[in-house]
Design a protein around this motif. Structure first.
Motif, PDB file in Angstrom:
ATOM      1  N   VAL A  76       0.697  -0.919   0.189  1.00  0.00           N
ATOM      2  CA  VAL A  76       0.032   0.348  -0.101  1.00  0.00           C
ATOM      3  C   VAL A  76       1.317   0.729   0.055  1.00  0.00           C
ATOM      4  O   VAL A  76       0.471   1.976  -1.182  1.00  0.00           O
ATOM      5  CB  VAL A  76      -1.286   0.063   1.221  1.00  0.00           C
ATOM      6  N   VAL A  77       1.913   1.350   0.974  1.00  0.00           N
ATOM      7  CA  VAL A  77       3.028   2.370   0.886  1.00  0.00           C
ATOM      8  C   VAL A  77       2.903   2.420  -0.492  1.00  0.00           C
ATOM      9  O   VAL A  77       4.153   3.573  -1.278  1.00  0.00           O
ATOM     10  CB  VAL A  77       3.793   1.757   2.032  1.00  0.00           C
ATOM     11  N   ALA A  78       4.254   0.954  -1.251  1.00  0.00           N
ATOM     12  CA  ALA A  78       4.921   1.138  -2.499  1.00  0.00           C
ATOM     13  C   ALA A  78       4.007   1.670  -3.352  1.00  0.00           C
ATOM     14  O   ALA A  78       4.147   2.563  -4.181  1.00  0.00           O
ATOM     15  CB  ALA A  78       5.057  -0.309  -2.694  1.00  0.00           C
ATOM     16  N   GLY A  79       2.168   1.748  -4.028  1.00  0.00           N
ATOM     17  CA  GLY A  79       1.968   3.062  -3.917  1.00  0.00           C
ATOM     18  C   GLY A  79       1.440   3.581  -4.426  1.00  0.00           C
ATOM     19  O   GLY A  79       1.029   3.873  -5.522  1.00  0.00           O
ATOM     20  N   ALA A  80       1.746   3.778  -3.449  1.00  0.00           N
ATOM     21  CA  ALA A  80       0.903   5.410  -2.542  1.00  0.00           C
ATOM     22  C   ALA A  80       2.706   6.287  -3.627  1.00  0.00           C
ATOM     23  O   ALA A  80       2.048   7.197  -4.120  1.00  0.00           O
ATOM     24  CB  ALA A  80       1.155   5.764  -1.530  1.00  0.00           C
ATOM     25  N   LEU A  81       4.011   5.433  -3.249  1.00  0.00           N
ATOM     26  CA  LEU A  81       5.084   6.534  -3.715  1.00  0.00           C
ATOM     27  C   LEU A  81       4.953   6.185  -5.292  1.00  0.00           C
ATOM     28  O   LEU A  81       5.396   6.339  -5.984  1.00  0.00           O
ATOM     29  CB  LEU A  81       6.137   5.722  -3.091  1.00  0.00           C
ATOM     30  N   THR A  82       3.860   4.999  -5.973  1.00  0.00           N
ATOM     31  CA  THR A  82       4.231   4.753  -7.223  1.00  0.00           C
ATOM     32  C   THR A  82       3.454   6.053  -7.823  1.00  0.00           C
ATOM     33  O   THR A  82       3.445   6.865  -8.697  1.00  0.00           O
ATOM     34  CB  THR A  82       3.457   3.266  -7.973  1.00  0.00           C
ATOM     35  N   PHE A  83       2.578   6.027  -7.409  1.00  0.00           N
ATOM     36  CA  PHE A  83       1.955   7.382  -7.402  1.00  0.00           C
ATOM     37  C   PHE A  83       1.516   8.678  -7.464  1.00  0.00           C
ATOM     38  O   PHE A  83       2.137   9.409  -8.124  1.00  0.00           O
ATOM     39  CB  PHE A  83       0.331   7.570  -6.572  1.00  0.00           C
ATOM     40  N   SER A  84       2.669   8.543  -6.541  1.00  0.00           N
ATOM     41  CA  SER A  84       3.063  10.386  -6.279  1.00  0.00           C
ATOM     42  C   SER A  84       4.764  10.248  -7.621  1.00  0.00           C
ATOM     43  O   SER A  84       5.116  11.568  -8.223  1.00  0.00           O
ATOM     44  CB  SER A  84       4.340  10.144  -4.305  1.00  0.00           C
ATOM     45  N   MET A  85       5.468   9.227  -8.166  1.00  0.00           N
ATOM     46  CA  MET A  85       6.412   8.997  -8.418  1.00  0.00           C
ATOM     47  C   MET A  85       5.679   9.140  -9.805  1.00  0.00           C
ATOM     48  O   MET A  85       6.411  10.063 -10.715  1.00  0.00           O
ATOM     49  CB  MET A  85       7.316   8.122  -9.135  1.00  0.00           C
ATOM     50  N   GLY A  86       4.545   9.109 -10.339  1.00  0.00           N
ATOM     51  CA  GLY A  86       3.510   9.393 -11.359  1.00  0.00           C
ATOM     52  C   GLY A  86       3.073  11.256 -11.450  1.00  0.00           C
ATOM     53  O   GLY A  86       3.898  11.383 -12.664  1.00  0.00           O
ATOM     54  N   VAL A  87       2.607  11.649 -10.675  1.00  0.00           N
ATOM     55  CA  VAL A  87       2.166  12.416 -10.693  1.00  0.00           C
ATOM     56  C   VAL A  87       3.690  13.530 -10.034  1.00  0.00           C
ATOM     57  O   VAL A  87       3.657  14.656 -11.209  1.00  0.00           O
ATOM     58  CB  VAL A  87       1.901  13.478  -9.157  1.00  0.00           C
ATOM     59  N   PHE A  88       4.793  13.331  -9.886  1.00  0.00           N
ATOM     60  CA  PHE A  88       6.263  14.169 -10.401  1.00  0.00           C
ATOM     61  C   PHE A  88       6.516  14.021 -11.340  1.00  0.00           C
ATOM     62  O   PHE A  88       7.356  15.762 -11.981  1.00  0.00           O
ATOM     63  CB  PHE A  88       7.201  13.939  -9.288  1.00  0.00           C
ATOM     64  N   LEU A  89       6.815  13.052 -12.223  1.00  0.00           N
ATOM     65  CA  LEU A  89       7.299  12.750 -13.581  1.00  0.00           C
ATOM     66  C   LEU A  89       6.220  13.870 -14.588  1.00  0.00           C
ATOM     67  O   LEU A  89       6.524  14.516 -15.474  1.00  0.00           O
ATOM     68  CB  LEU A  89       6.862  11.056 -14.450  1.00  0.00           C
ATOM     69  N   LYS A  90       4.732  13.377 -13.952  1.00  0.00           N
ATOM     70  CA  LYS A  90       4.069  14.214 -15.047  1.00  0.00           C
ATOM     71  C   LYS A  90       4.500  16.181 -15.054  1.00  0.00           C
ATOM     72  O   LYS A  90       3.778  16.661 -16.228  1.00  0.00           O
ATOM     73  CB  LYS A  90       2.653  14.006 -14.984  1.00  0.00           C
ATOM     74  N   ALA A  91       4.071  16.008 -13.328  1.00  0.00           N
ATOM     75  CA  ALA A  91       4.899  17.753 -13.105  1.00  0.00           C
ATOM     76  C   ALA A  91       5.702  18.062 -13.990  1.00  0.00           C
ATOM     77  O   ALA A  91       6.199  19.771 -14.489  1.00  0.00           O
ATOM     78  CB  ALA A  91       4.580  17.568 -11.741  1.00  0.00           C
ATOM     79  N   GLU A  92       6.911  17.180 -14.029  1.00  0.00           N
ATOM     80  CA  GLU A  92       7.870  17.514 -15.241  1.00  0.00           C
ATOM     81  C   GLU A  92       7.552  18.004 -16.293  1.00  0.00           C
ATOM     82  O   GLU A  92       8.589  18.684 -16.501  1.00  0.00           O
ATOM     83  CB  GLU A  92       9.022  17.285 -14.413  1.00  0.00           C
ATOM     84  N   LEU A  93       7.376  17.136 -16.708  1.00  0.00           N
ATOM     85  CA  LEU A  93       7.188  16.796 -17.768  1.00  0.00           C
ATOM     86  C   LEU A  93       5.994  18.521 -18.279  1.00  0.00           C
ATOM     87  O   LEU A  93       6.537  18.728 -19.410  1.00  0.00           O
ATOM     88  CB  LEU A  93       6.428  15.767 -18.766  1.00  0.00           C
ATOM     89  N   LEU A  94       5.617  18.579 -17.744  1.00  0.00           N
ATOM     90  CA  LEU A  94       4.624  19.465 -17.712  1.00  0.00           C
ATOM     91  C   LEU A  94       5.189  20.637 -17.912  1.00  0.00           C
ATOM     92  O   LEU A  94       4.903  21.982 -18.797  1.00  0.00           O
ATOM     93  CB  LEU A  94       3.019  19.854 -16.995  1.00  0.00           C
ATOM     94  N   ARG A  95       6.017  21.169 -16.620  1.00  0.00           N
ATOM     95  CA  ARG A  95       6.546  22.465 -16.981  1.00  0.00           C
ATOM     96  C   ARG A  95       8.024  22.646 -18.036  1.00  0.00           C
ATOM     97  O   ARG A  95       8.275  23.681 -18.321  1.00  0.00           O
ATOM     98  CB  ARG A  95       7.566  22.040 -15.931  1.00  0.00           C
ATOM     99  N   ARG A  96       7.935  21.376 -19.211  1.00  0.00           N
ATOM    100  CA  ARG A  96       8.793  21.901 -20.398  1.00  0.00           C
ATOM    101  C   ARG A  96       8.188  21.576 -21.418  1.00  0.00           C
ATOM    102  O   ARG A  96       8.197  21.654 -22.648  1.00  0.00           O
ATOM    103  CB  ARG A  96       9.481  20.725 -20.170  1.00  0.00           C
ATOM    104  N   ALA A  97       6.346  21.581 -21.485  1.00  0.00           N
ATOM    105  CA  ALA A  97       5.176  21.757 -22.443  1.00  0.00           C
ATOM    106  C   ALA A  97       5.862  22.347 -24.357  1.00  0.00           C
ATOM    107  O   ALA A  97       5.388  21.675 -24.417  1.00  0.00           O
ATOM    108  CB  ALA A  97       4.469  22.016 -21.785  1.00  0.00           C
ATOM    109  N   GLU A  98       6.143  23.718 -23.276  1.00  0.00           N
ATOM    110  CA  GLU A  98       6.002  24.862 -23.932  1.00  0.00           C
ATOM    111  C   GLU A  98       7.278  24.339 -25.457  1.00  0.00           C
ATOM    112  O   GLU A  98       7.424  24.962 -26.275  1.00  0.00           O
ATOM    113  CB  GLU A  98       6.673  26.084 -23.590  1.00  0.00           C
ATOM    114  N   VAL A  99       8.388  23.113 -24.870  1.00  0.00           N
ATOM    115  CA  VAL A  99       9.483  22.681 -25.732  1.00  0.00           C
ATOM    116  C   VAL A  99       9.240  21.172 -26.025  1.00  0.00           C
ATOM    117  O   VAL A  99      10.545  21.074 -26.454  1.00  0.00           O
ATOM    118  CB  VAL A  99      10.898  23.303 -25.027  1.00  0.00           C
ATOM    119  N   MET A 100       7.889  20.853 -25.680  1.00  0.00           N
ATOM    120  CA  MET A 100       7.573  19.663 -26.555  1.00  0.00           C
ATOM    121  C   MET A 100       6.591  19.105 -26.819  1.00  0.00           C
ATOM    122  O   MET A 100       5.578  20.550 -26.831  1.00  0.00           O
ATOM    123  CB  MET A 100       7.175  18.411 -24.996  1.00  0.00           C
ATOM    124  N   ASP A 101       6.793  18.612 -28.348  1.00  0.00           N
ATOM    125  CA  ASP A 101       6.119  19.169 -29.716  1.00  0.00           C
ATOM    126  C   ASP A 101       4.560  17.825 -29.472  1.00  0.00           C
ATOM    127  O   ASP A 101       3.883  17.924 -29.607  1.00  0.00           O
ATOM    128  CB  ASP A 101       6.442  18.673 -30.433  1.00  0.00           C
TER     129      ASP A 101
END
Length: 352
Positions: A28-53
Motif C-alpha cells: 500500500v505504501v509502495a502504491g502511494a509512492l508509485t502514484f507520487s512518482m507518476g505525479v512528479f514525472l508528469k509535473a516535470e514534463l508539464l513544466r517543459r510542455a512549451e518545448v515539447m511537441d
C-alpha cells in the motif's frame, strides 16, 4: 497436478497470513509512492510542455498514476483478507471476491511492468518531441507581444541557464532564426536593411546568441555577437573559445535529464513490481491452503497450497476452451435473435 504445491501446517498458515498482512501494507505504501512518482514525472514534463511537441511521452506518468491508485485499493483489500483468513466463517464471505481480486491484481501488476519497460524505451519519442518543440521555441523566441507566446523568451532563457545549454543542437541554431523582435530593430539603419535583404525570407539574422547562452565560468566577458568574426574581438578565436558559451544543445541536456529521471523511477517501480508479485503469490497460497479445509472438522489440519490447480499448459487450455465456449454461446444467441427478428418481420400468409 498442481503447480508449485506446498504443505501448510496450521502454524505455517498463521505465519503466511501474518507475513502477507505485513507485505500488503508495505505494498500500500509502495502504491502511494508509485502514484507520487507518476505525479512528479508528469509535473516535470508539464513544466517543459512549451518545448515539447507531443503528448505520447505522458503515457509513462499516466500509467504510473493509474497503477499506483489501483495498487492502493488492491493491497488494502489483501490486508483485509489476511485479517479474516484464520476464521473460516469470516473468510468464506470473501470467497466470491477472490477471483476478481486475482484477475485485477495480475492485470495491474503486468501494467506496472509495462510502465517500467516504457520508461526505458521512451528515449526515441522524447528526443523527437524535444527536437520539434525546441525548434519551435527558438523560432518563437522573439514573439513577446503575441498572445500565447508571450513567455516563450523567458522559458527558453531559463531553460538555457538552468541546464547550461544553448540552442537545440548547439549555439549555431540561433544563427538560423531571427530571435530579435522587430520592435527593437532600427529599420532606418543601413546594417539592418542589408541584413533583412540578404536572405529570401526577409529575416534579421546575426551570428549572435541570447545572453542566456553565456557561460559564467568563462574568464572573459561574454561575447554574444559576431561570434564567427575573429577580428571583431581582441585575442579571440571562435573555433577554440570553448568557455565563452555553453557548448552542448538543450535537447541533449533535457534528454539526459529526463532519461535519468525515468530510469530512476523505473528502478523504483520494478522494486514495487517484485513486492506486488510477492503479495499476489502469497495471497494465492493462503487462499488455496485455507480452501482445502472446507468440509474438515479439524481446522488445524495440514493442507496443501498451490499457485495453479493444474499445470500451466492444462490451465491455459482450460481457459481457452471456456472462452471459446462462451463465444460460441454468444454466436448461437445472436443467430437465434436474428432468426426471431426475421420471422417477426415476415408478413403472415393471406387467408384463402
Amino acid at each position: 497436478m498442481g503447480l508449485l504445491k506446498m504443505k501448510f501446517t496450521f502454524q505455517r498458515r498463521v505465519r503466511l497470513a501474518q507475513g502477507l498482512w505485513l507485505l500488503s501494507w508495505l505494498a500500500v505504501v509502495a502504491g502511494a509512492l508509485t502514484f507520487s512518482m507518476g505525479v512528479f514525472l508528469k509535473a516535470e514534463l508539464l513544466r517543459r510542455a512549451e518545448v515539447m511537441d507531443n503528448t505520447e511521452i505522458h503515457a509513462v506518468p499516466n500509467t504510473l498514476i493509474v497503477v499506483g491508485l489501483a495498487s492502493l485499493a488492491i493491497n488494502f483489500f489483501a490486508g483485509r483478507i489476511c485479517q479474516d483468513s484464520l476464521d473460516a466463517t469470516r473468510f468464506s464471505r470473501w470467497k466470491s471476491f477472490l477471483q476478481p481480486y486475482f484477475v485485477l491484481s495480475l492485470f495491474f501488476t503486468a501494467l506496472m511492468l509495462v510502465a517500467v519497460i516504457m520508461s526505458c524505451a521512451m528515449k526515441g519519442n522524447l528526443e523527437e518531441s524535444l527536437k520539434i518543440g525546441l525548434k519551435n521555441g527558438i523560432r518563437f523566441y522573439k514573439d513577446t507581444d503575441m498572445p500565447g507566446r508571450c513567455f516563450q523568451k523567458e522559458t527558453i532563457d531559463r531553460l538555457q541557464m538552468e541546464f547550461r545549454c544553448c540552442g537545440n543542437n548547439n549555439y549555431k541554431d540561433w544563427f538560423e532564426v531571427q530571435w530579435i523582435s522587430d520592435r527593437y530593430l532600427d529599420f532606418t539603419s543601413k546594417d539592418v536593411k542589408d541584413r533583412i535583404k540578404s536572405n529570401v525570407d526577409g529575416r534579421y539574422l546575426v551570428d549572435g546568441v541570447p545572453f542566456s547562452c553565456c557561460n559564467p565560468a568563462s574568464p572573459r566577458p561574454c561575447i554574444q555577437y559576431q561570434l564567427t568574426n575573429n577580428s571583431a574581438h581582441y585575442n579571440y578565436e571562435y573555433q577554440t573559445e570553448e568557455l565563452n558559451l555553453f557548448s552542448h544543445g538543450c535537447r541533449e541536456a533535457l534528454v539526459s535529464y529526463y532519461m535519468g529521471l525515468m530510469n530512476t523511477i523505473g528502478g523504483g517501480v520494478l522494486s514495487v513490481f517484485i513486492l506486488q508479485m510477492s503479495v499476489l503469490v502469497s495471497a494465492r497460497y493462503l487462499q488455496t491452503a485455507i480452501e482445502a479445509l472446507a468440509g474438515q472438522e479439524n481446522m488445524e489440519a495440514e493442507t496443501e497450497g498451490y499457485l495453479l490447480e493444474k499445470g500451466v499448459k492444462e490451465t491455459i487450455k482450460e481457459k481457452m476452451d471456456a472462452i471459446k465456449k462462451f463465444l460460441q454461446i454468444n454466436e448461437v444467441d445472436a443467430a437465434a435473435g436474428e432468426a426471431s427478428a426475421e420471422a417477426a418481420e415476415k408478413p403472415a400468409p393471406a387467408a384463402s
